[in-house]
Motif scaffolding. Structure first.
Motif, PDB file in Angstrom:
ATOM      1  N   UNK A 118      20.758   9.085  65.085  1.00 15.16           N
ATOM      2  CA  UNK A 118      19.541   9.897  65.087  1.00 15.16           C
ATOM      3  C   UNK A 118      18.517   9.370  66.102  1.00 15.16           C
ATOM      4  N   UNK A 119      18.117   8.081  66.034  1.00 12.99           N
ATOM      5  CA  UNK A 119      17.163   7.607  67.053  1.00 12.99           C
ATOM      6  C   UNK A 119      17.731   7.613  68.468  1.00 12.99           C
ATOM      7  N   UNK A 120      19.046   7.444  68.608  1.00 15.12           N
ATOM      8  CA  UNK A 120      19.636   7.497  69.942  1.00 15.12           C
ATOM      9  C   UNK A 120      19.483   8.894  70.548  1.00 15.12           C
ATOM     10  N   UNK A 121      19.719   9.924  69.751  1.00 17.17           N
ATOM     11  CA  UNK A 121      19.522  11.290  70.223  1.00 17.17           C
ATOM     12  C   UNK A 121      18.049  11.573  70.489  1.00 17.17           C
ATOM     13  N   UNK A 122      17.182  11.011  69.642  1.00 18.36           N
ATOM     14  CA  UNK A 122      15.746  11.258  69.763  1.00 18.36           C
ATOM     15  C   UNK A 122      15.142  10.603  70.998  1.00 18.36           C
ATOM     16  N   UNK A 123      15.879   9.724  71.647  1.00 19.19           N
ATOM     17  CA  UNK A 123      15.377   9.111  72.874  1.00 19.19           C
ATOM     18  C   UNK A 123      15.226  10.144  73.989  1.00 19.19           C
ATOM     19  N   UNK A 124      15.977  11.258  73.882  1.00 17.89           N
ATOM     20  CA  UNK A 124      15.933  12.278  74.931  1.00 17.89           C
ATOM     21  C   UNK A 124      15.690  13.690  74.408  1.00 17.89           C
ATOM     22  N   UNK A 125      15.698  13.857  73.091  1.00 22.46           N
ATOM     23  CA  UNK A 125      15.592  15.187  72.503  1.00 22.46           C
ATOM     24  C   UNK A 125      14.568  15.203  71.373  1.00 22.46           C
ATOM     25  N   UNK A 126      14.068  16.390  71.058  1.00 26.94           N
ATOM     26  CA  UNK A 126      13.294  16.586  69.829  1.00 26.94           C
ATOM     27  C   UNK A 126      14.308  16.871  68.724  1.00 26.94           C
ATOM     28  N   UNK A 127      14.569  15.879  67.905  1.00 25.51           N
ATOM     29  CA  UNK A 127      15.594  15.980  66.878  1.00 25.51           C
ATOM     30  C   UNK A 127      14.954  16.404  65.559  1.00 25.51           C
ATOM     31  N   UNK A 128      15.508  17.437  64.951  1.00 22.71           N
ATOM     32  CA  UNK A 128      15.045  17.940  63.651  1.00 22.71           C
ATOM     33  C   UNK A 128      16.211  17.791  62.694  1.00 22.71           C
TER      34      UNK A 128
END
Length: 202
Positions: free
Chosen positions: A39-49
């Motif tokens: 989750x935080x890895x994806x959130x480094x480049x995206x707005x993760x919901x």
């Protein structure tokens, strides 16, 4: 904690990061905890919901059957609630089924679809699964054992009960989801949604 009131469900979600929106949908009997460091890895480049679906985690069970179709409607309603035009949707297992139905029923709201570990037609199951999973002994067995691997030895039921006391109801509802007779392949072919890989329609 953040809730969105959609279709009679208080849908819990958590946001991290900035950028193009990505909806994350967990597997059955799980919560967003299953994504762990992803989750935080994806959130480094995206707005993760990251969403907790009906009857899972912080989202309470309601007096409504648990069906992929209604879960798909819930995800689409959340996208509208957040004021988004379109979003990428990624789901695992139960969440993958919900992601598929979101794209099929609301293709104008899904930009890209990422499906992990889910059948799109009944033949995608092992032959014994649909008949076995709804039986009481299988429900008891699965509640104890489905945490293997990513659960790191922690009984799955204890994780769910921290936020969702109606575990028995969730297990029974989730088990019924393996019984749809419909073949979704034809509908998916006509859905105007990008996928990061090529489907095998055979």
């Amino acid at each position: 904690m953040t809730y969105a009131e959609v279709n009679g469900v208080s849908l819990w979600y958590e946001e991290q990061g900035e950028g193009e929106p990505l909806i994350l949908l967990h597997g059955g009997f799980w919560t967003i905890e299953m994504f762990g460091p992803l989750l935080p890895a994806l959130a480094a480049r995206r707005r993760v919901i990251a969403v907790e679906l009906q009857g899972h985690g912080h989202t309470p069970a309601v007096d409504r059957p648990l069906r992929y179709e209604t879960l798909g409607d819930d995800v689409a309603a959340l996208i509208r609630h957040l004021g988004l035009v379109r979003a990428d949707v990624m789901g695992y297992s139960l969440g993958a089924g919900a992601a598929l139905r979101t794209a099929m029923q609301h293709p104008d709201q899904v930009r890209r679809l990422i499906v992990v570990s889910a059948p799109m037609r009944r033949l995608g199951w092992f032959p014994e699964v649909p008949g076995d999973s709804a039986r009481p002994h299988a429900l008891r067995r699965d509640r104890r054992t489905l945490s293997a691997g990513s659960g790191r030895g922690v009984p799955l039921g204890s994780r769910m009960r921290r936020a969702q006391p109606s575990m028995r109801c969730v297990v029974q509802n989730d088990a019924r989801l393996v019984e749809p007779a419909a073949d979704w392949a034809a509908a998916l072919k006509s859905a105007t949604v990008d996928t990061p890989y090529q489907w095998d329609w055979a």
